[in-house]
Design a protein around this motif. Structure first.
Motif, PDB file in Angstrom:
ATOM      1  N   ILE A 178       0.913  -1.301  -0.008  1.00  0.00           N
ATOM      2  CA  ILE A 178      -0.072   0.102  -0.010  1.00  0.00           C
ATOM      3  C   ILE A 178       0.833   1.121   0.064  1.00  0.00           C
ATOM      4  CG2 ILE A 178      -1.473   1.129   1.379  1.00  0.00           C
ATOM      5  CD1 ILE A 178      -2.923  -1.133   2.031  1.00  0.00           C
ATOM      6  N   PRO A 179       1.797   1.275   0.971  1.00  0.00           N
ATOM      7  CA  PRO A 179       2.695   2.721   0.826  1.00  0.00           C
ATOM      8  C   PRO A 179       3.366   2.766  -0.462  1.00  0.00           C
ATOM      9  CG  PRO A 179       2.955   1.540   2.999  1.00  0.00           C
ATOM     10  CD  PRO A 179       2.202   0.798   2.007  1.00  0.00           C
ATOM     11  N   LYS A 180       3.975   1.852  -1.121  1.00  0.00           N
ATOM     12  CA  LYS A 180       4.457   2.006  -2.513  1.00  0.00           C
ATOM     13  C   LYS A 180       3.595   2.382  -3.597  1.00  0.00           C
ATOM     14  CE  LYS A 180       7.490  -2.314  -1.646  1.00  0.00           C
ATOM     15  NZ  LYS A 180       7.678  -3.588  -2.200  1.00  0.00           N
ATOM     16  N   LEU A 181       2.462   1.999  -3.491  1.00  0.00           N
ATOM     17  CA  LEU A 181       1.449   2.450  -4.299  1.00  0.00           C
ATOM     18  C   LEU A 181       1.025   3.735  -4.091  1.00  0.00           C
ATOM     19  CD1 LEU A 181      -0.331   1.637  -6.837  1.00  0.00           C
ATOM     20  CD2 LEU A 181      -2.222   0.796  -5.275  1.00  0.00           C
ATOM     21  N   TYR A 182       0.953   4.283  -2.791  1.00  0.00           N
ATOM     22  CA  TYR A 182       0.486   5.498  -2.579  1.00  0.00           C
ATOM     23  C   TYR A 182       1.483   6.751  -3.022  1.00  0.00           C
ATOM     24  CZ  TYR A 182      -0.366   9.580   0.450  1.00  0.00           C
ATOM     25  OH  TYR A 182      -0.746  10.942   0.806  1.00  0.00           O
ATOM     26  N   SER A 183       2.701   6.057  -2.908  1.00  0.00           N
ATOM     27  CA  SER A 183       3.813   6.895  -3.399  1.00  0.00           C
ATOM     28  C   SER A 183       3.861   7.128  -4.987  1.00  0.00           C
ATOM     29  CB  SER A 183       5.212   6.610  -2.726  1.00  0.00           C
ATOM     30  OG  SER A 183       5.491   5.331  -3.287  1.00  0.00           O
ATOM     31  N   LEU A 184       3.524   6.022  -5.511  1.00  0.00           N
ATOM     32  CA  LEU A 184       3.393   6.129  -7.016  1.00  0.00           C
ATOM     33  C   LEU A 184       2.305   7.019  -7.401  1.00  0.00           C
ATOM     34  CD1 LEU A 184       4.606   5.067  -9.620  1.00  0.00           C
ATOM     35  CD2 LEU A 184       3.021   3.074  -9.490  1.00  0.00           C
ATOM     36  N   ASP A 185       1.151   7.137  -6.873  1.00  0.00           N
ATOM     37  CA  ASP A 185      -0.142   7.735  -7.373  1.00  0.00           C
ATOM     38  C   ASP A 185      -1.006   8.170  -5.981  1.00  0.00           C
ATOM     39  OD1 ASP A 185      -2.172   8.950  -8.660  1.00  0.00           O
ATOM     40  OD2 ASP A 185      -2.902   6.848  -9.573  1.00  0.00           O
ATOM     41  N   PRO A 186      -0.627   9.232  -5.400  1.00  0.00           N
ATOM     42  CA  PRO A 186      -1.425   9.751  -4.447  1.00  0.00           C
ATOM     43  C   PRO A 186      -2.676  10.171  -4.603  1.00  0.00           C
ATOM     44  CG  PRO A 186       0.724  10.867  -4.589  1.00  0.00           C
ATOM     45  CD  PRO A 186       0.358  10.226  -5.997  1.00  0.00           C
ATOM     46  N   GLU A 187      -3.325  10.011  -5.794  1.00  0.00           N
ATOM     47  CA  GLU A 187      -4.693  10.461  -5.934  1.00  0.00           C
ATOM     48  C   GLU A 187      -5.577   9.258  -5.712  1.00  0.00           C
ATOM     49  OE1 GLU A 187      -5.221  11.658  -9.933  1.00  0.00           O
ATOM     50  OE2 GLU A 187      -4.075  13.445  -9.852  1.00  0.00           O
ATOM     51  N   ILE A 188      -5.262   7.808  -5.704  1.00  0.00           N
ATOM     52  CA  ILE A 188      -5.929   6.917  -5.219  1.00  0.00           C
ATOM     53  C   ILE A 188      -5.990   6.676  -3.552  1.00  0.00           C
ATOM     54  CG2 ILE A 188      -5.542   5.791  -7.420  1.00  0.00           C
ATOM     55  CD1 ILE A 188      -3.575   4.038  -5.983  1.00  0.00           C
ATOM     56  N   LYS A 189      -5.645   7.694  -2.903  1.00  0.00           N
ATOM     57  CA  LYS A 189      -5.659   7.395  -1.311  1.00  0.00           C
ATOM     58  C   LYS A 189      -6.919   7.013  -0.699  1.00  0.00           C
ATOM     59  CE  LYS A 189      -4.737  10.258   2.940  1.00  0.00           C
ATOM     60  NZ  LYS A 189      -4.316  11.400   3.244  1.00  0.00           N
TER      61      LYS A 189
END
Length: 1048
Positions: A178-189
């Motif tokens: 989850i943190p990896k994906l959040y750093s890749l695309d913060p818009e899907i928070k």
């Protein structure tokens, strides 16, 4: 040295022979023998030109060896990215070992080789549906490691599916992604927050720590998510892995600073003795304001972690007690930090930094551990300086003589920096404690005759500071320092002497001679000395203009052309005080230069109180990037009902694999939470393979049991909140009183067992009439235990699947309403080796008493076995063979272990009914290695279950167990050992509340016959009288001997 040279020669000779064999046309599979894993990390083992050829081979053993060599290259820091195309092709291999190594390689280089990694996305997506949980988790790790924003939706779908996977290992991997994906695309928070909320509600402790980590990285401001799981986090804190414990403690520390009020508002600093005087607790605690029950729950749940073997866990809990705990309850944290001083140098430095900060506000807490901060010869310079700071911080009038004697011995040390710091520490002690100021000053003057120049120079600097704080005339001391001026070369010391001379130039006739000597060496002095020489010249000129006018002009002419612009600027400023008689500055020169200076404030160089303990900012003493300061305490605590969560039947939705009949095996989750405290470091990926295979084999059996499990799932989930509270009972009286405010509030929510056909009928008190109206099916499903029996009390250490039963609701409590069975007050962490690897032919076994009730029978002792395979081959079919038991004893075997991978450890749960005797159980362990005999000895303290009762009931039952059933003895009184915690660690007993603080009472029951065991400890001035009353005379006698050993 010789060993490394010989090893290099051996490898070089091997390479030469290898080249000869290769030139002779040796077969490829013979050139690279299997089973030489250790040499892959040796320098210059083999050349890597043939790795691509091996990866393209059709033989799995060659591919496996090539991957091992590649992983070895990565471990040594070599670049293996050129092999990425050859490695990525093997991602479709069916060999699990090869696939794991390929995934490990791809995790390392997927971010660098994004284009090539994108070609294999379809393969990773197919691997997410593999039956093996390790393959599913590995593919998700690689997929989330590809840093291409274009595939963020694909990764999002994979994480969403993995968060609902039946395997806790895969759900844990999803939380890490989850943190990896959040750093890749913060818009899907927003979508990630929904997944985090679901993972926080997971029942498995294997997932819990990773879910909290994802919460801190993505949405730390969403405090409402912690509301829902706060009590569960507190209850399962001891079962989470060590890494997860650190994360959870940090999150709960921030949470407590926003939800509770400051417990230290009314604490009195002068009551430092309450930290280590147990008798003062009962007198000082009543006036103290009571903590919020949830605040107390957090402190009590984290306290056992202070005994963790992991220094990071201990540091996290200690900082939590420092930041959110009452001052009078930080003594356990202080003791744990002092214990960490025996660790390696890196840990010592971080711990000492935290202790330095804690001593600024909790000085009295460390006074009893004064000698732990004495300097050792093996300590590094940094450790020595930190210990000196601690010694000066905890110095009081009571211990200052001991500290000064210790500091005096450090002055003869060979380390000049340490010696200088020691003299500074003496100066700080003299400033803090005025009673020893004169003594310290006379001692520093004595050091002026020392042969070491560093000692003399630092003594001059410290004496200068001390003289500013003294009202007496320091003329004689200054004269003695002037005589040493020619021999002192340290600029700071020379400048200090000249400054002191200028301040008292009226009383010292030799000031003119000093100025003349300084004029001769002015050009060779350091800037700090030159500035003080200029100041001295002006002060003497103000005192006697005619005598010092010419020499002042000469000095100013020298300084006018100095290379330093600071000296030139100071010269232009000071000329105005001597050249122009009509200048207004000359009229006020005496008020400017000869005014009384205020005493300097000695500031601690390690003043890091504004940062959170254990953080990077605290270690470097400046704010680091990403540091989040602790929030301020609220003036009024927010309402606590937000943490009252309604019970849920199922907290985690099942995926398509479970809908097809594959159920989430409760045994796996129970093992992961119950055994995590003892086998935290033994869980490997191979263990996960076994668990996944066992889950697939037990699907059919689970389907048959799903109906009965579903009928009780509601009542189990409704009592989950109560379990998080009942497990954390502490031996402190104030903790028990505050816990009572939580338990009634939670137990009110527990409805009676569901009865479908009785819902429409009004309640009736006639039990016989109710039973008569029940159908045969309802009578069959009625799980209420019969009178006279005791149901096992399940604890939250089983991960939430089995929650504690309230003894007040069982029928047994109707027959004995004055005696209640409770969860263990203290848990045993001692492990015993029952089979070593030599006698076991490579298989070693250790066991530990968990003190949790056994699921098969409440009369059985629950024993946790740890099987370790120390060989390089798999051990098959580990089970119990022949059993030799004494009459009356019985055993419930552990589930046989089909495969024990090499260098791995797997747990097993064994139940033994010792029949209230101390006879050992002799067993045979059968495996593919052969048969080994083991002997499990009964511990008298583990043959009991803890109970509580009123003190009047205790005395009534004690009066019935006199004569031969009473065993008494007297032991010396040690305040550090004679406490409730020591007794409860020695034997599984409950604590009885007493009116007299000098009388400790404990109660328990034997597991098989439920015979009462009553213990009384009367504390006198220097002795403790121990009395054990038990119907079983042998148990009473053996228990008395064990208590004597523990308390002596």
């Amino acid at each position: 040295m010789l060993h490394s040279i010989s090893g290099t020669m051996t490898h070089n000779s091997y390479n030469k022979n290898h080249d000869k064999e290769k030139g002779a046309g040796a077969p490829l599979d013979q050139e690279y023998p299997i089973g030489m894993d250790g040499v892959f990390f040796a320098a210059d083992f083999r050349r890597n030109e043939d790795l691509k050829e091996m990866l393209d081979s059709n033989k799995d053993n060659l591919k496996l060896e090539a991957m091992k060599r590649i992983i070895g290259m990565i471990a040594k820091g070599r670049d293996a990215s050129a092999l990425f195309p050859a490695v990525v092709k093997n991602v479709v291999s069916k060999n699990i070992e090869l696939k794991k190594l390929v995934y490990s390689y791809l995790e390392r280089y997927a971010e660098e080789k994004e284009d090539l990694a994108l070609l294999s996305i379809s393969t990773f997506q197919r691997a997410l549906k593999e039956p093996n949980q390790l393959i599913r988790a590995g593919s998700l790790r690689v997929l989330s490691g590809i840093r291409v924003p274009m595939i963020a939706p694909i990764v999002m779908i994979a994480i969403r599916d993995a968060s609902a996977d039946m395997s806790p290992y895969v759900r844990k991997t999803a939380a890490h992604a989850i943190p990896k994906l959040y750093s890749l695309d913060p818009e899907i928070k927003p979508e990630l927050v929904v997944i985090i909320e679901k993972l926080l509600a997971d029942r498995t402790v294997l997932v819990l720590g990773s879910a909290v980590m994802a919460f801190t990285k993505v949405c730390p401001e969403r405090v409402d998510l912690i509301h829902l799981v706060y009590r569960k986090l507190c209850a399962l804190l001891g079962d989470v892995d060590e890494w997860g414990q650190v994360i959870i403690v940090q999150v709960l520390t921030h949470y407590a600073r926003t939800q509770f009020t400051n417990p230290c508002l009314n604490d009195k600093d002068e009551e430092d003795k309450a930290f280590y005087d147990s008798s003062s607790d009962s007198e000082e605690k009543p006036p103290q304001p009571s903590l919020d029950p949830d605040h107390r729950l957090l402190l009590r749940s984290a306290r056992p972690l202070l005994q963790s073997r992991n220094a990071a866990v201990v540091m996290a809990v200690a900082q939590m007690y420092h930041h959110i705990g009452p001052k009078h309850e930080t003594m356990p944290a202080v003791k744990a930090l002092v214990r960490l001083l025996r660790s390696n140098t890196e840990v010592q430095e971080l711990v000492l930094k935290s202790i330095v900060t804690m001593t600024l506000s909790k000085k009295g807490a460390f006074d009893v551990y004064l000698k732990s901060f004495f300097i050792r010869t093996t300590d590094s310079t940094r450790i020595k300086l930190l210990k000196l700071t601690v010694l000066t911080n905890i110095a009081t009038e009571g211990n200052i003589s001991t500290i000064l004697r210790e500091l005096e011995t450090y002055i003869s040390n060979y380390d000049d920096n340490f010696v200088a710091a020691t003299i500074q520490a003496i100066g700080r002690c003299a400033c803090y404690i005025t009673a020893v100021t004169d003594t310290c000053l006379s001692g520093l003057v004595t050091l002026l005759s020392n042969k070491n120049e560093v000692v003399v120079a630092e003594s001059v600097v410290v004496i200068k500071r001390l003289l500013q704080t003294q009202a007496a005339n320091p003329t004689e001391i200054i004269k003695q320092m002037i005589r040493l001026l020619d021999n002192i070369e340290v600029p700071q010391a020379r400048a200090s002497i000249i400054w002191l001379l200028g301040e008292h130039c009226r009383d010292i006739p030799m000031a003119s001679n000093v100025l003349k000597k300084a004029t001769k060496t002015f050009a060779n002095e350091q800037d700090i000395v030159k500035l003080q020489v200029l100041n001295l010249a002006v002060k003497l000129h103000i005192h006697n203009k005619e005598q010092y006018a010419l020499i002042c002009q000469y000095i100013f002419n020298l300084a006018r052309y100095d290379q330093s612009y600071d000296i030139r600027d100071r010269t232009r400023l000071l000329r105005n005080f001597i050249d122009n008689p009509d200048n207004i500055l000359i009229a006020n020169a005496a008020r400017i230069f000869l005014a009384t200076k205020p005493a300097p404030t000695i500031r601690n160089t390690e003043d890091t109180e504004q940062y959170q303990l254990g953080s990077l900012s605290h270690s470097i003493n400046q704010k680091a990037a990403g540091y989040e300061p602790l929030p301020d305490w609220p003036e009024v605590a927010p309402p606590g009902d937000v943490r009252n969560v309604a019970p849920q039947v199922d907290e985690r939705p099942r995926n398509t694999r479970q809908d097809n009949g594959e159920q989430d095996n409760g045994n796996y989750d129970s093992w992961s939470s119950e055994e995590s405290s003892s086998t935290e470091g033994s869980y490997t990926e191979d263990d996960a393979v076994e668990n996944s295979n066992e889950e697939d084999e037990d699907n059919n059996e689970d389907e048959e049991e799903s109906t009965s499990e579903g009928s009780t799932s509601t009542s189990e989930s409704e009592s989950e909140e109560s379990s998080s509270v009942s497990e954390d009972e502490d031996d402190d009286d104030d903790d028990e009183s505050e816990l009572e405010t939580i338990v009634p509030k939670v137990t009110k929510k527990e409805p009676p067992p569901p009865k479908e056909k009785d819902k429409r009928k009004p309640p009736t008190n006639d039990k016989q009439q109710t039973n008569a109206s029940k159908s045969n099916l309802e009578l069959l499903l009625d799980l209420e235990p019969a009178e006279g029996t005791y149901a096992p009390v399940m604890t939250p250490s089983l991960g939430g699947f089995l929650t504690p039963m309230d003894n007040s609701t069982t029928s047994a409590s109707h027959s004995k309403p004055d005696i209640q069975v409770i969860p263990p007050v203290e848990y045993s962490h001692t492990s015993h080796e029952v089979l070593n690897k030599i006698n076991g032919k490579g298989l070693s076994i250790s066991y530990r008493f968990t003190r949790n009730p056994h699921l098969f029978s409440a009369s059985m002792v629950n024993i946790n076995l740890s099987f370790t395979n120390n060989t390089n081959e798999e051990v098959m079919d580990v089970r119990i063979g022949q059993k030799t038991l004494s009459p009356g004893m019985s055993i419930h075997e552990f589930a046989s272990i089909a495969t024990l991978p090499p260098k791995c450890t797997l747990p097993g749960t064994l139940g033994i009914d010792f029949n209230d005797s101390l006879h050992a159980a002799n067993l045979e362990i059968v495996s593919s290695l052969g048969t080994s005999a083991i002997c499990i000895k009964a511990d008298v303290g583990e043959l009991l279950r803890p109970v509580v009762m009123a003190e009047e009931v205790f005395l009534r039952h004690q009066a019935k167990l006199k004569g031969m059933n009473e065993h008494c003895d007297v032991v010396p009184h040690h305040s550090a050992k004679t406490n409730k915690q020591t007794v409860c660690q020695t034997a599984n007993l409950g604590v009885i509340e007493t009116a007299d603080a000098n009388i400790l009472r404990f109660a328990g029951q034997t597991l098989t016959s439920s015979s009462l065991v009553l213990i009384t400890a009367v504390i006198a001035d220097e002795k403790v009288a121990i009395t054990v009353n038990c119907e079983k005379m042998v148990i009473g006698s053996m228990l008395l001997n064990k208590l004597k050993q523990a308390l002596c």
